[in-house]
Design a protein around this motif. Structure first.
Motif, PDB file in Angstrom:
ATOM      1  N   ASN A 305     -13.733  -2.543  12.556  1.00 51.93           N
ATOM      2  CA  ASN A 305     -15.060  -2.030  12.099  1.00 51.93           C
ATOM      3  C   ASN A 305     -14.658  -1.719  10.672  1.00 51.93           C
ATOM      4  O   ASN A 305     -15.468  -1.803   9.761  1.00 51.93           O
ATOM      5  CB  ASN A 305     -15.450  -0.699  12.841  1.00 51.93           C
ATOM      6  CG  ASN A 305     -16.873  -0.210  12.475  1.00 51.93           C
ATOM      7  OD1 ASN A 305     -16.994   0.682  11.572  1.00 51.93           O
ATOM      8  ND2 ASN A 305     -17.994  -0.826  13.089  1.00 51.93           N
ATOM      9  N   GLY A 365     -10.775   1.753  11.979  1.00 50.13           N
ATOM     10  CA  GLY A 365     -12.104   1.540  12.943  1.00 50.13           C
ATOM     11  C   GLY A 365     -12.217   0.401  13.872  1.00 50.13           C
ATOM     12  O   GLY A 365     -11.845  -0.818  13.237  1.00 50.13           O
ATOM     13  N   ASP A 367     -14.559  -1.642  16.993  1.00 52.98           N
ATOM     14  CA  ASP A 367     -15.788  -1.811  17.559  1.00 52.98           C
ATOM     15  C   ASP A 367     -15.455  -1.834  19.198  1.00 52.98           C
ATOM     16  O   ASP A 367     -14.697  -2.680  19.537  1.00 52.98           O
ATOM     17  CB  ASP A 367     -16.373  -3.277  17.207  1.00 52.98           C
ATOM     18  CG  ASP A 367     -16.914  -3.248  15.810  1.00 52.98           C
ATOM     19  OD1 ASP A 367     -17.245  -2.037  15.191  1.00 52.98           O
ATOM     20  OD2 ASP A 367     -16.862  -4.189  15.124  1.00 52.98           O
ATOM     21  N   LEU A 397     -18.536  10.080  14.863  1.00 52.96           N
ATOM     22  CA  LEU A 397     -17.546   8.930  15.361  1.00 52.96           C
ATOM     23  C   LEU A 397     -16.422   9.689  16.232  1.00 52.96           C
ATOM     24  O   LEU A 397     -15.863  10.677  15.903  1.00 52.96           O
ATOM     25  CB  LEU A 397     -17.138   8.157  14.204  1.00 52.96           C
ATOM     26  CG  LEU A 397     -18.058   7.409  13.300  1.00 52.96           C
ATOM     27  CD1 LEU A 397     -16.966   6.527  12.106  1.00 52.96           C
ATOM     28  CD2 LEU A 397     -18.798   6.607  14.037  1.00 52.96           C
ATOM     29  N   CYS A 411     -15.916   2.853  17.254  1.00 51.82           N
ATOM     30  CA  CYS A 411     -17.108   2.514  16.750  1.00 51.82           C
ATOM     31  C   CYS A 411     -17.937   1.886  17.755  1.00 51.82           C
ATOM     32  O   CYS A 411     -17.546   0.811  18.310  1.00 51.82           O
ATOM     33  CB  CYS A 411     -17.173   2.073  15.357  1.00 51.82           C
ATOM     34  SG  CYS A 411     -15.880   2.787  14.364  1.00 51.82           S
ATOM     35  N   VAL A 419     -23.525  -1.435  10.740  1.00 44.15           N
ATOM     36  CA  VAL A 419     -22.838  -0.243  11.365  1.00 44.15           C
ATOM     37  C   VAL A 419     -23.743   1.003  10.710  1.00 44.15           C
ATOM     38  O   VAL A 419     -24.261   0.910   9.738  1.00 44.15           O
ATOM     39  CB  VAL A 419     -21.321  -0.140  10.415  1.00 44.15           C
ATOM     40  CG1 VAL A 419     -20.513  -1.121  11.400  1.00 44.15           C
ATOM     41  CG2 VAL A 419     -21.547  -0.361   9.085  1.00 44.15           C
ATOM     42  N   TRP A 421     -23.071   4.063  10.269  1.00 42.11           N
ATOM     43  CA  TRP A 421     -22.642   4.856   9.257  1.00 42.11           C
ATOM     44  C   TRP A 421     -22.746   4.588   7.984  1.00 42.11           C
ATOM     45  O   TRP A 421     -22.613   5.323   6.868  1.00 42.11           O
ATOM     46  CB  TRP A 421     -21.227   5.461   9.809  1.00 42.11           C
ATOM     47  CG  TRP A 421     -20.302   4.335   9.974  1.00 42.11           C
ATOM     48  CD1 TRP A 421     -19.796   3.539  10.778  1.00 42.11           C
ATOM     49  CD2 TRP A 421     -19.541   3.551   8.711  1.00 42.11           C
ATOM     50  NE1 TRP A 421     -19.029   2.515  10.853  1.00 42.11           N
ATOM     51  CE2 TRP A 421     -18.888   2.645   9.366  1.00 42.11           C
ATOM     52  CE3 TRP A 421     -19.471   3.845   7.326  1.00 42.11           C
ATOM     53  CZ2 TRP A 421     -17.946   1.817   8.719  1.00 42.11           C
ATOM     54  CZ3 TRP A 421     -18.796   3.106   6.651  1.00 42.11           C
ATOM     55  CH2 TRP A 421     -17.982   2.335   7.306  1.00 42.11           C
TER      56      TRP A 421
END
Length: 625
Positions: A305, A365, A367, A397, A411, A419, A421
């Motif tokens: 991510n 991050g 996924d 998160l 994430c 995404v 965020w």
């Protein structure tokens, strides 16, 4: 499953070891005799501390070189044993480990060994003590578990049973299926240890290189399935002799040990279910006395991510990202944090609480399908949760801390690459055209030498990443060991590197540099653009290109392009690999890679070139940051 651990696994005093084991969540411990001998605390005080910590004292060990001896020596051994039985009564321990004789045995006769163990059992019974007879892999006459069990059967005494040790069984290549033939009530204790594959005498292998389950090459899941099927329901304990573990903080080692048992417990439960039975189930399959805990099942991560770089002064990192073609999406609306992106690659530059810090990879991050389940699994595997300050209208998160303190953010995978965020960042403008960079290809994290095995187990157990075969790469200061952890489809590739200690200093810091590698559609075009923007490429010596031509017979035009842009090249039966590196800033640098056809490696033959070039730049004082 009752969990236990031998105090010999840990560093520190006996009291420190006990507190670390209790904090990590163990049910009980084995007391290694030497730890008690050197302790300033009385047996009664140790017993009281165990009660205070809610730790059972499961085993006193080891009692060595008892059986197969002359009558005169036997009497001396019985005197020694009775003194230990009295000591165990003071401790409140009811089981002693008796190792097969390796030094003083002179009578190779099972009947003699059994009769002597029977006499020991009769003395032990007077103190309420059980004897767990263990076949050491290097025992003089008894060195396999089935032979030891035959002697236990011949002894025919209720206070004499067997101890099964996975190292002594699996190091000799024995089939653990025979465990199922042993009556459960005669299995008095079980010890576990994993180990890497080494060409070494078994004694040295055992004394220095054991590791926790999941950190070596033994099939401990298979061992455990046989143990569960036997009907055994006593403590499952770790006995690991390892020079590194005994030099590191006992609290951390205890957590690593507990994580290994939890993961092994889950793998065993899954294996039993896959073969028609699971402990405690009521679906018509066999049920076993030992109850095995399970963890939230999680799928492998589907991609990166983001990667995060933390820095007090981020100017040099920002310049590198710009030169590589990433675009600044803007600054976070409430925090000193920037978002840079190109295609599906996102890099966060974090200046929070970073004054004076050199740039370094601080978080990544991933996924995942279910962030809550993934975080729950990680926490149950003893990962520490991470929380960051956020406003009410900002995304929260899930995150945990890896053994090297890298923060792992879990994430939600959206499928379309969006995404949530990212909306918290403004935008500095619209980027025209399709970016050459498509996504993050892999991330390379350096690991402290003493916690390398712990890191491999962490990423495999918590994130279901698969370890590939490790490699050792030569550098000017020694060998760099590299272990790639990846998802089955290659969407997530995480390289863990441990460098020689001497290699750290030329780079000007305590940490071996880490890097983020971006995948791109056309590395030649991107390199040309980056050069126009003033990128400081990591230089590649001319000798490399002469060797390249000798190995691959590249055309002159292609070779000229590679050399003019400081590109490296590799090829195998599946495809080609082109890549280049930036200069190092602080403790981070970047790589851009282009995979052609089905190439799935990392340009391993080029790693020594990169390491040597970085070393030369550091020594010449050209390193930035």
């Amino acid at each position: 499953m009752r969990t236990s651990i031998a105090t010999v696994c840990l560093s520190g005093t006996l009291e420190e070891k006990m507190r670390a084991c209790a904090a990590a969540g163990f049910d009980g411990i084995e007391i290694f005799e030497q730890d008690l001998i050197v302790s300033p605390h009385s047996p009664e005080e140790i017993r009281g501390l165990a009660a205070e910590l809610d730790l059972s004292l499961d085993l006193f060990q080891p009692f060595r070189d008892f059986e197969g001896v002359t009558e005169e020596l036997l009497l001396e051994n019985l005197y020694r044993a009775e003194a230990k039985f009295a000591l165990m009564n003071r401790l409140g321990i009811d089981t002693m480990l008796v190792c097969s004789n390796v030094a003083t045995a002179t009578v190779d006769d099972d009947d003699v060994a059994a009769s002597q163990l029977r006499r020991m059992g009769e003395v032990a019974a007077g103190y309420g003590i059980r004897l767990a007879y263990e076949a050491l892999a290097w025992g003089k006459y008894v060195n396999d578990f089935e032979h030891a069990q035959r002697i236990v059967d011949l002894a025919d005494h209720p206070n004499v049973g067997t101890c099964l040790d996975s190292f002594h069984i699996l190091s000799r290549g024995a089939d653990p299926a025979g465990i199922e033939k042993i009556p459960a009530e005669k299995i008095f204790f079980v010890q576990l240890a994993d180990a890497p594959e080494l060409s070494l005498d078994v004694l040295s292998w055992s004394r220095h290189y054991r590791v926790f389950p999941g950190e070596g090459a033994f099939d401990l899941t298979g061992f455990m399935t046989h143990l569960v099927r036997s009907g055994y329901n006593g403590p499952v304990s770790l006995e690991v002799f390892n020079d590194v573990f005994r030099q590191t903080a006992e609290e951390r080692t205890a957590v690593d040990a507990m994580r290994s048992l939890i993961w092994l417990e889950e793998r065993t439960s899954v294996a039993l279910a896959d073969h028609g039975g699971a402990p405690g189930n009521d679906g018509g399959f066999p049920a076993y006395p030992m109850e095995l805990a399970t963890l939230p099942a999680v799928a492998q991560p589907t991609g990166f991510n983001f990667a995060e770089v933390k820095a007090g002064d981020s100017g040099a990192v920002e310049e590198l990202l710009f030169q590589l073609g990433l675009h600044c999406e803007g600054r976070h609306r409430t925090k000193p944090v920037q978002l840079w992106s190109a295609g599906g690659a996102r890099v966060i530059i974090n200046q929070q609480q970073a004054r004076g810090l050199a740039p370094a990879v601080s978080a990544l991050g991933l996924d995942v399908q279910d962030p809550l389940a993934a975080a729950s699994r990680a926490v149950q595997l003893k990962a520490q949760p991470v929380s960051r300050r956020s406003q009410a209208d900002e995304a929260v998160l899930q995150a945990v801390s890896a053994p090297d303190s890298t923060e792992i953010f879990l994430c939600e995978a959206t499928g379309d690459g969006t995404v949530a965020w990212a909306e918290e960042f403004g935008s500095d403008g619209v980027v025209e055209g399709e970016p050459l960079i498509t996504h993050i290809d892999h991330i390379n994290l350096s690991q402290p030498w003493q916690h390398f095995d712990e890191a491999v187990l962490f990423y495999e157990s918590t994130l279901s990443l698969v370890p590939r075969a490790s490699q050792e790469v030569p550098s000017p200061m020694g060998l760099v060991r590299s272990q790639v952890m990846c998802s089955s489809d290659g969407a997530v590739r995480l390289a863990l590197n441990i460098a020689p200690m001497g290699l750290e200093q030329p780079h000007g810091g305590a940490d071996y540099p880490q890097h983020v590698a971006f995948a791109c559609r056309d590395v030649v075009a991107l390199a040309r653009q980056a050069r126009q923007r003033g990128l400081d490429f990591l230089p590649v010596p001319a000798n490399y290109y002469e060797d390249l031509q000798a190995r691959f017979r590249l055309g002159d035009d292609m070779l000229d392009v590679l050399q003019s842009l400081n590109l490296l090249y590799d090829r195998d039966e599946d495809g080609e690999f082109l890549h280049f590196y930036t200069a190092t800033v602080g403790n981070v640098f970047f790589e851009v890679v282009e995979r052609r056809a089905r190439y799935d490696g990392y340009g391993a033959p080029n790693a020594p070139v990169r390491l040597a070039s970085q070393y030369q730049r550091a020594r010449s004082g050209r390193r930035d940051g």
